[in-house]
Design a protein around this motif. Structure first.
Motif, PDB file in Angstrom:
ATOM      1  N   PRO A 155       0.821  -1.225   0.000  1.00  0.00           N
ATOM      2  CA  PRO A 155       0.000   0.000   0.000  1.00  0.00           C
ATOM      3  C   PRO A 155       0.851   1.270   0.000  1.00  0.00           C
ATOM      4  CG  PRO A 155      -0.014  -1.001   2.177  1.00  0.00           C
ATOM      5  CD  PRO A 155       0.730  -1.949   1.276  1.00  0.00           C
ATOM      6  N   ILE A 156       1.362   1.617  -1.185  1.00  0.00           N
ATOM      7  CA  ILE A 156       2.176   2.824  -1.397  1.00  0.00           C
ATOM      8  C   ILE A 156       1.841   3.402  -2.769  1.00  0.00           C
ATOM      9  CG2 ILE A 156       4.096   1.961   0.022  1.00  0.00           C
ATOM     10  CD1 ILE A 156       5.603   1.466  -2.678  1.00  0.00           C
ATOM     11  N   ASP A 157       2.449   4.532  -3.083  1.00  0.00           N
ATOM     12  CA  ASP A 157       2.404   5.126  -4.432  1.00  0.00           C
ATOM     13  C   ASP A 157       0.971   5.311  -4.920  1.00  0.00           C
ATOM     14  OD1 ASP A 157       5.088   5.054  -4.193  1.00  0.00           O
ATOM     15  OD2 ASP A 157       5.472   3.865  -5.985  1.00  0.00           O
ATOM     16  N   GLN A 158       0.231   6.078  -4.178  1.00  0.00           N
ATOM     17  CA  GLN A 158      -1.182   6.316  -4.420  1.00  0.00           C
ATOM     18  C   GLN A 158      -1.408   7.429  -5.445  1.00  0.00           C
ATOM     19  OE1 GLN A 158       0.118   6.056  -1.101  1.00  0.00           O
ATOM     20  NE2 GLN A 158       1.172   7.934  -1.698  1.00  0.00           N
ATOM     21  N   PHE A 159      -2.446   7.260  -6.229  1.00  0.00           N
ATOM     22  CA  PHE A 159      -2.887   8.290  -7.166  1.00  0.00           C
ATOM     23  C   PHE A 159      -4.410   8.300  -7.154  1.00  0.00           C
ATOM     24  CE2 PHE A 159      -4.360   9.368 -11.532  1.00  0.00           C
ATOM     25  CZ  PHE A 159      -4.018  10.713 -11.506  1.00  0.00           C
TER      26      PHE A 159
END
Length: 327
Positions: A155-159
């Protein structure tokens, strides 16, 4: 004689104006602002360009986010510490890859924190909210929005993507997996898909991290980063589909290292000036004389399409882009 004296008295002012004219920047230059910054999210708010990057430092020092604004892509103003772990009780380190979107009169900032490696750790993707794009941002939930590994995606690098029908989606994922999930109206959770699932995997070939999506001529362009973020082979590739759900078939790379300019070019975003239809890619890269993984700078260059709608390979530059006002 009085006229001569008046003319002589005005010379310093004339020289000052001439000096200012000569030094007035016509291009942004690359990097666009000083300091080690990465993973930039570029967006337009209130006739200003904004860039929200990661403060690139060891994870224990990476505990806040700065933002930068510009009326013309050339002159940038720093807005320090718009988000700080002091305001996010569950976040301890590794605040990164901010993504921001305006809804009604509020600004929602999505971020990754703590770099969790399993479901047993506290952290993941959080949401902060403010009434101003410069913050200060406060924790929206008091806990992570996504704190588990779904479909293998860290759960990283959200857009955050707003579709043509007004629906909002979270697109995210590290560890070579990418998910899409529909956000509820309050951005406090998710709504189920038609098949009852919440997190749908849309991972394209060679995907590693850093997803980004936009619409052009009713086609969905899905972009991501490939390679290792500390290596010279970091790069950006893309795919095109008829839906944000895909399927996404990889087209190819459009941004990668240039032995004359920089290495490690990746984790980007895209800005479109709707008035002029100019497109820009905002990304980070590593100077050729740097080997430290955190030595990353935020840069901007033009992005062009060919007659068939494919993205032309990005030409990295040191001069950046020309002045373009939104006012």
């Amino acid at each position: 004689m009085k006229k001569i004296l008046l003319a002589l008295s005005l010379l310093p002012m004339v020289n000052l104006v001439n000096a200012q004219t000569k030094t007035l920047k016509t291009h942004s230059g690359n990097p666009i602002f000083k300091g080690w910054y990465a993973d930039p999210e570029g967006v337009i708010f209130e006739k200003n360009y904004w860039v929200y990057p990661t403060f690139s430092a060891p994870y224990e020092k990476q505990v806040f986010l700065d933002a930068f604004s510009s009326p013309d892509l050339v002159t940038w103003t720093k807005h320090p510490r718009i988000l700080d772990t002091a305001n996010i009780k569950w976040a301890k380190k590794a605040i990164w890859a901010p993504a921001i979107i305006k809804k009604k009169n509020q600004y929602f900032l999505f971020f990754g924190a703590n770099d969790i490696q399993s479901d047993q750790e506290t952290g993941g993707i959080g949401v902060a909210v403010a009434n101003n794009p410069a913050g200060p941002f406060k924790d929206h939930l008091g806990k992570p929005l996504v704190d588990k590994f779904h479909n293998g995606a860290q759960p990283i690098d959200q857009f955050v993507f707003k579709d043509k029908d007004g629906k909002y989606y979270l697109i995210y994922g590290g560890w070579k997996h990418c998910n899409i999930a529909r956000l509820n109206d309050q951005f406090t959770g998710f709504l189920p898909m038609k098949d009852g699932s919440t997190f749908k995997e849309i991972t394209p070939e060679n995907y590693v991290e850093g997803p980004f999506m936009f619409i052009r001529n009713n086609k969905y362009y899905f972009m991501w980063s490939e390679g290792g973020w500390t290596g010279p082979d970091y790069s950006v590739a893309y795919a095109i589909a008829d839906s944000p759900m895909g399927p996404f078939k990889r087209v190819g790379k459009i941004l990668q290292q240039d032995a004359k300019i920089a290495n490690g070019a990746g984790h980007h975003s895209v800005i479109r000036n709707e008035k002029s239809d100019d497109w820009y890619i905002v990304y980070h890269r590593r100077p050729l004389n740097q080997t430290n993984g955190n030595a990353r700078e935020t840069c901007i260059d033009r992005m062009y399409f060919d007659k068939d709608g494919f993205i032309k390979p990005i030409v990295m530059t040191t001069e950046g882009v020309s002045r373009k006002s939104l006012r």
